[in-house]
Design a protein around this motif. Structure first.
Motif, PDB file in Angstrom:
ATOM      1  N   GLU A 174       0.825  -1.208   0.000  1.00  0.00           N
ATOM      2  CA  GLU A 174       0.000   0.000   0.000  1.00  0.00           C
ATOM      3  C   GLU A 174       0.856   1.253   0.000  1.00  0.00           C
ATOM      4  OE1 GLU A 174      -4.055  -1.486   2.342  1.00  0.00           O
ATOM      5  OE2 GLU A 174      -2.301  -0.800   3.489  1.00  0.00           O
ATOM      6  N   ILE A 175       1.975   1.226   0.686  1.00  0.00           N
ATOM      7  CA  ILE A 175       2.875   2.377   0.708  1.00  0.00           C
ATOM      8  C   ILE A 175       3.430   2.642  -0.690  1.00  0.00           C
ATOM      9  CG2 ILE A 175       5.111   3.209   1.556  1.00  0.00           C
ATOM     10  CD1 ILE A 175       4.485   1.738   4.192  1.00  0.00           C
ATOM     11  N   LEU A 176       3.769   1.580  -1.402  1.00  0.00           N
ATOM     12  CA  LEU A 176       4.278   1.743  -2.766  1.00  0.00           C
ATOM     13  C   LEU A 176       3.187   2.242  -3.712  1.00  0.00           C
ATOM     14  CD1 LEU A 176       6.584  -1.388  -3.267  1.00  0.00           C
ATOM     15  CD2 LEU A 176       7.189   0.906  -2.473  1.00  0.00           C
ATOM     16  N   ARG A 177       1.944   1.876  -3.446  1.00  0.00           N
ATOM     17  CA  ARG A 177       0.825   2.299  -4.296  1.00  0.00           C
ATOM     18  C   ARG A 177       0.370   3.717  -4.008  1.00  0.00           C
ATOM     19  NH1 ARG A 177      -3.386  -1.583  -2.472  1.00  0.00           N
ATOM     20  NH2 ARG A 177      -4.746   0.059  -3.276  1.00  0.00           N
ATOM     21  N   LYS A 178       0.678   4.234  -2.827  1.00  0.00           N
ATOM     22  CA  LYS A 178       0.135   5.524  -2.385  1.00  0.00           C
ATOM     23  C   LYS A 178       0.451   6.659  -3.350  1.00  0.00           C
ATOM     24  CE  LYS A 178       0.118   8.652   1.627  1.00  0.00           C
ATOM     25  NZ  LYS A 178       0.473   9.894   0.933  1.00  0.00           N
ATOM     26  N   ASP A 179       1.665   6.740  -3.818  1.00  0.00           N
ATOM     27  CA  ASP A 179       2.068   7.786  -4.762  1.00  0.00           C
ATOM     28  C   ASP A 179       2.866   7.105  -5.869  1.00  0.00           C
ATOM     29  OD1 ASP A 179       2.876  10.022  -6.133  1.00  0.00           O
ATOM     30  OD2 ASP A 179       3.597  11.113  -4.387  1.00  0.00           O
ATOM     31  N   TYR A 180       2.142   6.460  -6.764  1.00  0.00           N
ATOM     32  CA  TYR A 180       2.753   5.592  -7.782  1.00  0.00           C
ATOM     33  C   TYR A 180       2.349   6.045  -9.183  1.00  0.00           C
ATOM     34  CZ  TYR A 180       3.517   1.379 -10.619  1.00  0.00           C
ATOM     35  OH  TYR A 180       3.897   0.500 -11.603  1.00  0.00           O
ATOM     36  N   LYS A 181       3.326   6.084 -10.071  1.00  0.00           N
ATOM     37  CA  LYS A 181       3.073   6.414 -11.472  1.00  0.00           C
ATOM     38  C   LYS A 181       3.622   5.296 -12.355  1.00  0.00           C
ATOM     39  CE  LYS A 181       3.612  11.384 -10.628  1.00  0.00           C
ATOM     40  NZ  LYS A 181       4.428  12.580 -10.928  1.00  0.00           N
ATOM     41  N   GLN A 182       2.934   5.035 -13.454  1.00  0.00           N
ATOM     42  CA  GLN A 182       3.369   3.991 -14.385  1.00  0.00           C
ATOM     43  C   GLN A 182       3.131   4.471 -15.807  1.00  0.00           C
ATOM     44  OE1 GLN A 182       2.222  -0.144 -13.501  1.00  0.00           O
ATOM     45  NE2 GLN A 182       1.613  -0.395 -15.648  1.00  0.00           N
ATOM     46  N   TRP A 183       4.074   4.182 -16.674  1.00  0.00           N
ATOM     47  CA  TRP A 183       3.920   4.559 -18.072  1.00  0.00           C
ATOM     48  C   TRP A 183       4.735   3.614 -18.949  1.00  0.00           C
ATOM     49  CZ3 TRP A 183       7.062   6.770 -14.588  1.00  0.00           C
ATOM     50  CH2 TRP A 183       8.390   7.024 -14.936  1.00  0.00           C
ATOM     51  N   THR A 184       4.443   3.654 -20.236  1.00  0.00           N
ATOM     52  CA  THR A 184       5.124   2.798 -21.209  1.00  0.00           C
ATOM     53  C   THR A 184       5.903   3.664 -22.176  1.00  0.00           C
ATOM     54  OG1 THR A 184       3.390   1.115 -21.044  1.00  0.00           O
ATOM     55  CG2 THR A 184       4.817   1.028 -22.974  1.00  0.00           C
TER      56      THR A 184
END
Length: 360
Positions: free
Chosen positions: A284-294
């Protein structure tokens, strides 16, 4: 028809209801959406833009109502305790927010929310990613962002705003871009009230307007102060941040009941809530402020964590059967990457030096 001047709570309730009625129907919808990390800046800049624009939409606007969309499911709001802390100052709760849960399921969103009936305004990013980006990127016609230019938004977005420039907070740019519209809507509301006033009603209406403005101003100011470390992050703060903060603070101080307003105390309250992540799991800590792109067929992810690296290592070690701390950490990171098919994953942690200097 423009949304009549009212509280932020009333606006969000109206926007959520209007969205619900429009879905599945041949009705136009304009969304204002922040990035996938859905941090405080994305949250406040999308709501601020949608609210003010709905008060005073351009004559040729796609729709007169702008819907602020939080780019996460509702369940992920609980990962962000700073949201609740800031919402309290705006007299709203997190239940008023519009999230991905208020859209059709992503598996059939294109059928129930046809691209041709939508227009998207981006704030705090300038490249719509994920499933929304795959389907609606060609419907993006407006942006306010403080990140590097990705050249994905058309150069001509008239009548919507196109601002991409360096700044400590995107909310500062939104404030500066729309402050004249906000002030004009306030003046128009007061003039309308004066035309129908009897006895003390004019004075009462003026007080109510000041309260509504102060609530929205605190809401916007909160993320500006967080993103600029209470205006002390010298490498991040730009003049637009200073001007926006001063402008918003003036609105706060004009409202009755804010005579003892203290910026430092306000910042400390929101920042303390933001760092209160001890109850969250490692994932959850990793998901709290997470960005993903390709990019070039590679999927990249990055998490920003408001604690030192050792905090993460200790968090995962407590619940692991592995004896070696580093093995626990590497295994947990590997699982996180595998679940998202990441090629590269980075974590930005926060810490302080022996002299108290902030480090990332």
């Amino acid at each position: 028809m423009a949304f009549p001047f009212n509280s932020l709570r009333a606006f969000l309730s109206h926007a959520k209801n209007s969205l619900s009625l429009a879905l599945g129907q041949p009705k136009k919808i304009t969304f204002v959406v922040g990035n996938e990390s859905a941090d405080l800046d994305s949250f406040t800049s999308s709501v601020l833009y949608a609210y003010i624009r709905s008060l005073a939409p351009p004559h040729s606007a796609f729709t007169p109502l702008y819907i602020p969309l939080l780019n996460i499911p509702a369940s992920d709001i609980n990962l962000r305790p700073e949201f609740s802390a800031l919402c309290h100052h705006a007299n709203i709760s997190t239940s008023h927010l519009i999230t991905l849960d208020n859209l059709p399921p992503l598996s059939k969103i294109q059928e129930e929310l046809k691209p041709e009936y939508t227009r998207w305004i981006l704030v705090d990013h300038n490249d719509l990613q994920g499933t929304l980006g795959h389907i609606y990127a060609h419907r993006v016609l407006g942006v306010i962002d403080h990140h590097s230019e990705e050249f994905r938004v058309p150069q001509n977005t008239d009548p919507e705003t196109r601002i991409i420039e360096k700044c400590g907070s995107c909310t500062s740019l939104v404030t500066q871009a729309l402050r004249s519209s906000w002030d004009a809507s306030t003046s128009s509301s007061l003039s309308s009230s004066a035309g129908h006033a009897q006895g003390n009603s004019l004075s009462d209406d003026g007080v109510v307007v000041q309260i509504w403005n102060a609530q929205l101003a605190k809401f916007a100011l909160g993320s500006i102060l967080i993103d600029t470390s209470n205006m002390k992050a010298e490498l991040k703060v730009e003049q637009a941040d200073r001007d926006a903060a001063d402008y918003l603070e003036t609105k706060v101080k004009l409202s009755p009941g804010n005579a003892s307003w203290n910026r430092k105390s306000f910042y400390k309250e929101i920042n303390t809530a933001r760092k209160d992540i001890g109850h969250l799991s490692f994932e959850e800590i990793l998901r709290k402020d997470y960005k993903q792109w390709t990019d070039n067929s590679q999927t990249l992810g990055i998490s920003s964590v408001v604690k030192p690296l050792q905090f993460l290592i200790e968090k995962i070690t407590v619940k692991s059967s592995l004896k070696d701390n580093e093995d626990c950490f590497v295994t947990a990171i590997g699982d996180f990457m595998a679940e998202r098919n990441l090629t590269i994953f980075a974590i930005m942690t926060h810490s302080k030096s022996a002299s108290g200097e902030f480090r990332r």
